[in-house]
Design an enzyme around this catalytic site. Structure first.
Site, PDB file in Angstrom:
ATOM      1  N   ASP A   4      51.956  60.560  88.154  1.00  0.00           N
ATOM      2  CA  ASP A   4      51.889  59.104  88.006  1.00  0.00           C
ATOM      3  C   ASP A   4      52.579  58.738  86.690  1.00  0.00           C
ATOM      4  O   ASP A   4      52.927  59.612  85.891  1.00  0.00           O
ATOM      5  CB  ASP A   4      50.402  58.704  87.979  1.00  0.00           C
ATOM      6  CG  ASP A   4      50.190  57.216  88.199  1.00  0.00           C
ATOM      7  OD1 ASP A   4      51.176  56.489  88.444  1.00  0.00           O
ATOM      8  OD2 ASP A   4      49.032  56.780  88.135  1.00  0.00           O
ATOM      9  N   GLU A  34      57.651  56.461  85.251  1.00  0.00           N
ATOM     10  CA  GLU A  34      58.804  55.542  85.215  1.00  0.00           C
ATOM     11  C   GLU A  34      59.705  55.765  84.008  1.00  0.00           C
ATOM     12  O   GLU A  34      60.910  55.556  84.149  1.00  0.00           O
ATOM     13  CB  GLU A  34      58.287  54.102  85.254  1.00  0.00           C
ATOM     14  CG  GLU A  34      57.610  53.724  86.547  1.00  0.00           C
ATOM     15  CD  GLU A  34      56.199  54.300  86.691  1.00  0.00           C
ATOM     16  OE1 GLU A  34      55.578  54.616  85.667  1.00  0.00           O
ATOM     17  OE2 GLU A  34      55.750  54.457  87.822  1.00  0.00           O
ATOM     18  N   ASP A  46      50.531  50.184  92.477  1.00  0.00           N
ATOM     19  CA  ASP A  46      49.248  49.504  92.308  1.00  0.00           C
ATOM     20  C   ASP A  46      49.220  48.152  93.015  1.00  0.00           C
ATOM     21  O   ASP A  46      49.404  47.108  92.400  1.00  0.00           O
ATOM     22  CB  ASP A  46      48.945  49.357  90.814  1.00  0.00           C
ATOM     23  CG  ASP A  46      48.863  50.721  90.138  1.00  0.00           C
ATOM     24  OD1 ASP A  46      48.738  51.721  90.871  1.00  0.00           O
ATOM     25  OD2 ASP A  46      48.941  50.792  88.907  1.00  0.00           O
TER      26      ASP A  46
END
Lengths: 944, 557
Positions: free
Chosen positions: A525, A528, A602
């Site tokens: 996770d 980015e 999300d």
């Protein structure tokens, strides 16, 4: 619930290079035919050799006739794909100066391909210059039977790509090619008065050339302006698809205003967008700069290989056809404008003509979806957070108690000791082995999260090694970059560095990470990367990566490098224990499909987010990354029971099927919902499990030919224009299953669109629908609108088990859905679902053909040749049989059929046949009772 | 169809374990054996119109809509409302599951979905008979002997624990009833006392009336000199007393408020330190910024010297006596009849009080004027004499006595109607506390009191709720081998609510679910969702004698 904070993310106007290129486009448009683009291909520089055309584009700058040299390479690949690369000579040679004493590389970034591309680069040996070329252009014939043609126009430089004499794709027809060449910063002298007017400079606003600030962060931009941009048009194509990840419709909208259109371009800049909104061109967590254009019976594509921040404008013109476009009648033309902040211009052009051709060619380059672990396509139960070993065991037991299948339970960040990855919280997860032991008993798995930020805390082995081995991302001064994420002060592993990837592997070895077992897999996770205190919640663009590439150049690739490193770390965690990895990622780039699944980040527990998920998953699928899903239930907020129920019904059709919830939400495991919800959700889960053989077969197709798993209508019916924009219904692989799960509140029916004249049957009750057009299907809460198209054979396993691993030895049911001619066909792919033995032939790949004329069902072997492990695998699967064959839509000839004759490997026997007549709109069907044929054998079943 | 594995029949039947031999086909329990008498055809149990060949029983193909033809396989496991619907005829399953003989232990049914799935489900089927097909090569040995032995050992312990739990409960009930008796007795005593005291009040009233009458007679003879000052003094005394009490109240309120401010500041410091900037939540950021500014301002203007202030207040708050404050005796019978004295009033005050009282005094004057006391100097009203005052005080005291007993009585009566659970059992436990160390925290439960979470690393305790009610909930769990668990069935549950408030959420609450145990013990604490806790607690208080007879669920072993 609050909405996304727009102010945290840039608009095009706030992103200097985007604003400059949009202004450039506006200038060109305003000048119309008098626009004289400054880019020309020097005719004398053109060389065509071995399938490759090389030349130099000259960019006219200033009035003095000063020229910037931009080397051009056009490569014609064996696959029929063309690649166009433009670089900047001065920078190739390192003949520039960087400001602020920057240590960054001087070249334009030229390593994106080494991350995205894994094959398909064989250069065509048949491509040849077309002798019939007008002056001022070079024509090259290429592709299958040289039916493709690239026209390279010299002044101004532009290109057309033709197929069968018709222009499909155009580069630069609007004159928007722009490579901002390197220039020194000239400090303005105030005394000099007016700047000397020259027509290029007059249009340029230098205000965004150098340092740029946003949200309190200043980007030093040591190389100044360096964007690359190109207009790409698709004459006659009304629809363009792809360029995920955006929460938008599958068919992309226009982006330069107008009713129902966006004002902003689609943006690709991987970012941790908190509480993102639906129906928006805003950037999200991942980027695949690949676009398909589709018109009736033709699909083409472009792949803009660039890892920097990228914006894409889309406009559709309904004007008369472009005079340069051959054979295109007046129709809608889609014009796109691709703008990246830095790097080379590197574009691949795919000419189809079918969507499957484009997917296959794109997949040859960037790789196909990894054939997943079988469990990974079953149901995943996640929550931030299951709080302890006891909690995990309890959830595991409760699923069994309620007879609800699931395969994997997940641990979010709270399992760690103070957010230090590769550790366990000693108080709550002190005994991870006992937890995994319980899960393993029923063939279940554990997934634990590992993020790229490494806590900066003394005495933490991982950070100590990261620092001492110098494997972290650096800041613009070349010192280790420190930022904030979950653990507080953190450093980021730089997986562009081969040494970092080797080190990363070592961390996953069982002897290094105590408490991890072979039944534990990984979730990546925040890659980015998410940096809480960074500009736009990510890294400063002037950070430096391995090889001194600026973060600016590689931002969108970072997530892939990290995901890739984890993938490779999982293959062999102990010598000799090789298995397929499973790694979920949030950030992604072209090529990420090779290393695991993704999810849409999300989302929220709202109906509009449920509805948004399918268009997003479809877009990912056509962009070569079909192993995709959305958080079932919605991450933020508490879903009403109706919403959660519908979400499970929809989730049963997500290639990646995971329930997840935010730490502040109420518990929502299916067994907590109460009746009738728990039963309805269990039915949806069992439907997924029943169809796992079909899903696995679809994954196999994705893994060998790049086929999407959820297929939009235009993939299956490229000639049916009414289906082109559909993104709320879809086909599952090649199974003929047409699904339209309910995604709206309070619906008790749905209108499903049938694209052709074939018979379609309700999956659950065999109600017959025929004739193209929209059909209304009753859809009370317990019903999933799901049709079976005539002409397909669907493999199933009907016995409910606790997990998919426990279905391994169960018999199959074949569902034969007859078409109007009374025929049907289907395939099945099967292997051990966990090892790489399939690469040595340990798999079963069958085609089932039912023929009306011979009244027989045949199982044919699709495996080309036996491999080293074929025989052993078949032996292991010998007892796995077909227990039942259901034939749907049978005619009158079945009424009297009582017995089927079976011929299996030379042995004959009989099976009983039962006929069920049609009643009340439901079609007639028949059952062949326990034919007992082995799933791995060739056999024939005849009906008298 | 294969015969039952012969090793099932080996093993020793021990003690009380009932061994039921199945005589029917594989997987058929003794109570269903009668349906499987072979006469060539088999009739589906719940679908008598369906006849099949006996050879179709356990042939791993589902023929009967109720699944009764496949008692020994998983072929009919899909016949369930939990499976995707289908046009095939379906009835509810006729059989409860696959029957495991479990010789040497207790027989039981295992769900059909578990049959031949390649897993040895020893907890349900210790003889391994569920995996008769050896799917994927699995071999499940018969482990009934050891599992049965272990189970009997634990069962014995459980029974022992249950028995001693029951004994302990009896003791609790006895204590409770004694406590109840005490209260009931107390009520009787109070009632008598009240009656007595009420008589006394009557006497006092009469006395007061008498005294007043005689005083009035005396007053007729001539008004006392200086009476007005006396009145004033009395009024001032009362008023000062009132103010003093008010001051003490206000001060304690101030202290509470200060404590709250400190608590809030602690929360905000923690918030500032720990908030997650990830979310880039402008609202949160603004809050943090304002807080930082607040801290700066606060440091620039430090709080007044509280210790000095407190010393003053302490002085002021002392009751008046010879050393402190006003000597009221001096005023009693004072001759001066002049209102001027009131303006000199301050001179009689001790220094620390003087400044503070100055403002109050002004209020007092206003009060007095409003009540006509200052304006009407020549009014003929008289003050009460000492005798009257004494009589009135005596009356007041008697009345207070009655009232306090009456409120005690009400408390007792209410207490008797309160829910203390079955047999009043929690009455004996009320207020008793016990705790569990769960690693990060120590959890404390007080019977009918509060639940508290105490961090071991330091920091403030967190209230997880105060007792609200006794409830009953259904729990469907398995009892772990150590017996510290709830199992399946109805359980007494205590609701604790209104604990510390959660940031961005509700106030904390805890559901305390009780199971029988020898002594009070917290078994398990879970935060089920944010700020909603569940505590599983063993206590003899819920060891019903009925527990012993309670049959065990089929999937509990």
């Amino acid at each position: 619930m609050t909405m996304v904070k727009h102010g945290n993310f840039k608009t095009c106007a706030q992103s200097g290079f985007c604003a400059r290129n949009r202004a450039y486009a506006d200038l060109a448009t305003s000048q119309a035919s008098s626009w004289n683009p400054p880019y020309s291909l020097a005719p004398e520089s053109i060389v065509f050799k071995n399938g490759q055309l090389e030349g130099t584009i000259l960019k006219r700058v200033g009035v003095g006739g000063e020229m910037v040299r931009l080397p051009l390479v056009v490569t014609f690949l064996e696959s029929g794909t063309a690649r166009v690369t433009i670089d900047e000579e001065k920078r190739q040679k390192g003949d520039i100066e960087l400001r602020h004493g920057s240590k960054a590389r001087k070249e334009r970034y030229n390593e994106a391909a080494s991350w995205a591309i894994v094959g398909g680069l064989e250069v065509s040996v048949t491509a040849a210059v077309n002798k019939q070329t007008e002056k001022g252009a070079t024509r090259v014939l290429y592709g299958p039977s040289n039916k493709f043609e690239a026209v390279i126009r010299h002044h101004p430089f532009s290109m057309e790509f033709n197929r069968d004499g018709q222009t499909q794709v155009m580069f630069g027809d609007r004159g928007l090619l722009n490579m901002e060449h390197w220039r020194p910063k000239i400090e303005k002298k105030e005394v000099e008065g007016e700047e000397k007017a020259d027509d290029t400079k007059a249009t340029e606003d230098e205000g965004t050339w150098w340092e740029e600030s946003f949200g309190g962060n200043t980007d030093s931009k040591p190389r100044g302006p360096e964007s690359v941009a190109l207009d790409i048009s698709f004459p006659g194509y009304e629809h363009v698809f792809g360029i995920p990840e955006h929460a938008t419709s599958l068919s992309l909208k226009e982006t330069r205003g107008g009713s129902g259109n966006y004002e902003e371009p689609y943006r690709l800049y991987n970012a941790d967008v908190f509480e993102y909104e639906v129906n928006s061109p805003m950037t999200l967590y991942g980027s695949i700069p690949f676009m398909q254009a589709h018109r009736k019976d033709s699909t083409v594509g472009v792949f803009w290989l660039n890892g920097a921040e990228t914006w894409i404008d889309v406009v559709k013109s309904r004007s008369s056809p472009n005079p340069l476009a051959l054979g295109v009648e007046a129709a809608v033309t889609t014009q796109t404008h691709w703008i990246s902040e830095s790097g080379q211009l590197d574009v691949f052009v795919f000419l189809g003509p079918s969507p499957m051709d484009v997917s296959k060619a794109y997949g040859e380059l960037t790789g196909y979806t990894q054939l997943p672990q079988h469990f990974a396509i079953a149901y995943h139960q996640c929550r931030w957070n299951y709080v302890s070993v006891e909690d995990v065991k309890d959830v595991d037991r409760k699923f069994d108690k309620h007879k609800i299948p699931y395969d994997i339970i997940w641990l979010d960040i709270e399992y760690t000791d103070g957010k230090k990855y590769f550790t366990w919280d000693p108080l709550t997860f002190g005994d991870p082995l006992s937890m995994q032991k319980q899960l393993t008993k029923n063939e279940r798995k554990l997934v634990a999260i590992i993020d790229p930020h490494i806590k900066n805390e003394g005495g933490y082995r991982v950070v100590d090694e990261l620092k001492s081995k110098d494997l972290a991302v650096k800041n613009k001064e070349g010192n280790i970059f420190e930022g904030w994420c979950w653990p507080g002060s953190s450093y980021w592993v730089d997986c562009f560095n081969p040494a970092a990837r080797e080190w990363w592997k070592s961390l996953f070895r069982y002897d290094n990470w105590k408490g991890a077992t072979s039944n534990m897999f990984i979730w990546n996770d925040m890659n980015e990367p998410s940096v809480f205190n960074g500009p736009e919640t990510t890294m400063p663009k002037d950070n430096l990566h391995h090889g001194n590439w600026e973060h600016r150049d590689v931002h969108n690739i970072y997530g892939l490098t990290y995901h890739n490193a984890t993938h490779h770390a999982l293959i062999e965690r102990k010598k000799g224990e090789v298995q397929r990895p499973f790694v979920l990622t949030r950030a992604f780039f072209a090529g990420s499909q090779r290393v695991g699944a993704m999810w849409t980040g999300d989302n929220e527990a709202k109906w509009e987010h449920l509805a948004q998920a399918f268009p997003m998953i479809l877009a990912n699928g056509i962009a070569g990354y079909p192993f995709a899903g959305a958080d079932v239930g919605g991450f933020f907020g508490n879903p009403e029971k109706d919403l959660l129920t519908r979400w499970y019904q929809a989730g049963a059709f997500y290639p990646f099927f995971r329930g997840h919830a935010h730490i502040d939400t109420r518990r929502r495991e299916p067994y907590l919902m109460g009746e009738p919800y728990t039963s309805i959700v269990t039915q949806a889960l069992r439907l997924r499990y029943q169809l796992l053989p079909a899903w696995y077969t679809a994954f196999h197709e994705a893994s060998v030919m790049g086929a999407p798993i959820l297929r939009p209508h235009y993939y299956e019916f490229p000639g049916d224009e009414r289906g082109f924009a559909l993104d709320d219904q879809f086909f599952v692989g090649s199974t003929g299953l047409l699904a339209k799960p309910v995604v709206t509140e309070g619906a008790d029916k749905v209108d499903i669109y049938i694209p052709d004249e074939e018979n379609y049957y309700d999956y659950f009750d065999y109600t017959k629908y025929s004739g193209a057009g929209t059909k209304s299907i009753r859809a009370p809460l317990e019903k999933i609108p799901l049709l079976m198209r005539g002409g397909h054979i669907i493999p199933r396993r009907d016995r409910p088990r606790r997990s998919s691993g426990l279905m391994k030895w169960d018999p199959f049911t074949l569902v034969i859905v007859l078409n109007k001619a009374g025929n049907a066909e289907g395939t099945l792919y099967l292997d051990d679902g966990e090892s790489f033995d399939y690469q040595a032939g340990a798999f079963i790949h069958r085609r089932f053909v039912f023929s009306q004329t011979s009244s027989s069902l045949v199982s044919e072997n699709l495996a080309e040749a036996a491999g080293a492990k074929t025989a052993a695998y078949l032996k292991k699967m010998k007892k796995v049989r077909v227990e039942k064959i259901i034939i749907i839509g049978v005619g009158g000839e079945w009424v009297g059929r009582r017995v089927a004759s079976i011929d299996e490997e030379g042995k004959q026997r009989k099976a009983k046949v039962a006929y069920h007549r049609s009643a009340g709109g439901k079609t007639a069907w028949a059952v062949i009772r326990d034919p007992g044929v082995a799933i791995g054998n060739s056999w024939k079943i005849e009906l008298a | 169809m294969r015969k039952l594995n012969t090793f099932l029949l080996i093993g020793t039947a021990v003690g009380s374990v009932i061994v039921a031999e199945s005589t029917g086909p594989r997987g058929v329990g003794p109570e269903f054996a009668k349906f499987y008498k072979s006469d060539g055809t088999f009739t589906c149990i719940s679908n008598p119109s369906h006849h099949i060949n006996f050879s179709q029983i356990n042939d791993d193909y589902c023929d009967c809509p109720d699944g009764s033809d496949e008692p020994g396989t998983s072929a009919c496991a899909h016949l369930s409302a939990l499976s995707p619907s289908s046009p095939e005829e379906r009835s509810p399953l006729a059989l409860p599951g696959f029957y495991c003989n479990n010789k040497g232990h207790r027989p039981g049914y295992i769900p059909f979905t578990y049959v031949n799935d390649g897993v040895c489900d020893y907890d349900l089927c210790c003889d391994g008979s569920d995996e008769w097909e050896s799917a994927g090569g699995i071999v499940c040995e018969n482990k009934c002997k050891e599992i049965g032995k272990e189970w009997r050992k634990q069962d014995e312990q459980r029974k022992k624990a249950l028995r001693s739990g029951q004994k302990a409960r009896k003791e609790l009930v006895r204590q409770s009833s004694r406590l109840r008796k005490e209260i009931e007795d107390g009520i009787g005593v109070l009632q008598i006392e009240i009656r007595t005291l009420e008589l006394k009040v009557g006497d006092q009233e009469r006395q007061l009336a008498d005294v007043e009458r005689s005083e009035k007679a005396r007053l007729v003879k001539g008004p006392a000199k200086g009476g007005r000052i006396s009145v004033l003094a009395n009024l001032a005394k009362g008023r000062i007393e009132e103010l003093r009490t008010a001051l003490i109240d206000v001060r304690s309120q101030r202290d509470t408020a200060l404590e709250r401010v400190q608590e809030l500041e602690a929360i905000l410091y923690k918030f500032q330190e720990e908030y997650n900037p990830n979310f880039n939540d402008e609202g949160v950021k603004r809050a943090v910024r304002s807080w930082e500014e607040f801290v700066v301002r606060k440091n620039a203007n430090p709080d007044v010297d509280r210790a000095a202030q407190d010393r003053d207040l302490d002085e002021i708050s002392k009751p008046d006596d010879k050393e402190n404050g006003i000597r009221w005796e001096e005023w009693e019978g004072e001759e001066l009849g002049d209102t001027d004295v009131l303006y000199k009033f301050e001179e009689y005050l001790p220094k620390p009080l003087r400044t503070w009282i100055d403002n109050k005094l002004r209020d007092l004057r206003v009060f007095m004027v409003q009540n006509g006391l200052l304006a009407d100097a020549h009014h003929s009203s008289t003050s009460d004499s000492k005798a009257v005052t004494q009589a009135r005080e005596a009356l007041d005291a008697a009345r207070n006595d009655v009232n306090s007993r009456k409120s005690q009585l009400t408390n007792h009566q209410e207490d008797l109607t309160k829910d203390y659970g079955v047999d009043d059992v929690f009455r004996a436990l009320k207020g008793q506390c016990f705790s569990k160390d769960s690693g990060e925290y120590i959890y404390e439960l007080c019977w009918l009191g509060g639940v508290t979470q105490k961090p071991k690393k330091g920091g403030a305790n967190t209230g997880l709720g105060n007792f609200v009610s006794i409830d009953k909930i259904f729990v469907d769990d398995e009892i772990p081998s150590d017996g510290k668990g709830l199992g399946s069935g109805d359980h007494v549950a205590l609701r604790y609510e209104g604990g510390n408030h959660c940031w961005n959420g509700p106030s904390r609450s805890t559901l305390v679910v009780l199971g029988c145990a020898e002594k009070d013990e917290i078994w398990k604490v879970m935060e089920q969702e944010k700020c909603v806790y569940r505590m599983e607690v063993g206590t003899p208080a819920v060891c019903d004698s009925a527990d012993e007879e309670k049959p065990r669920g089929k999937d509990e072993l």
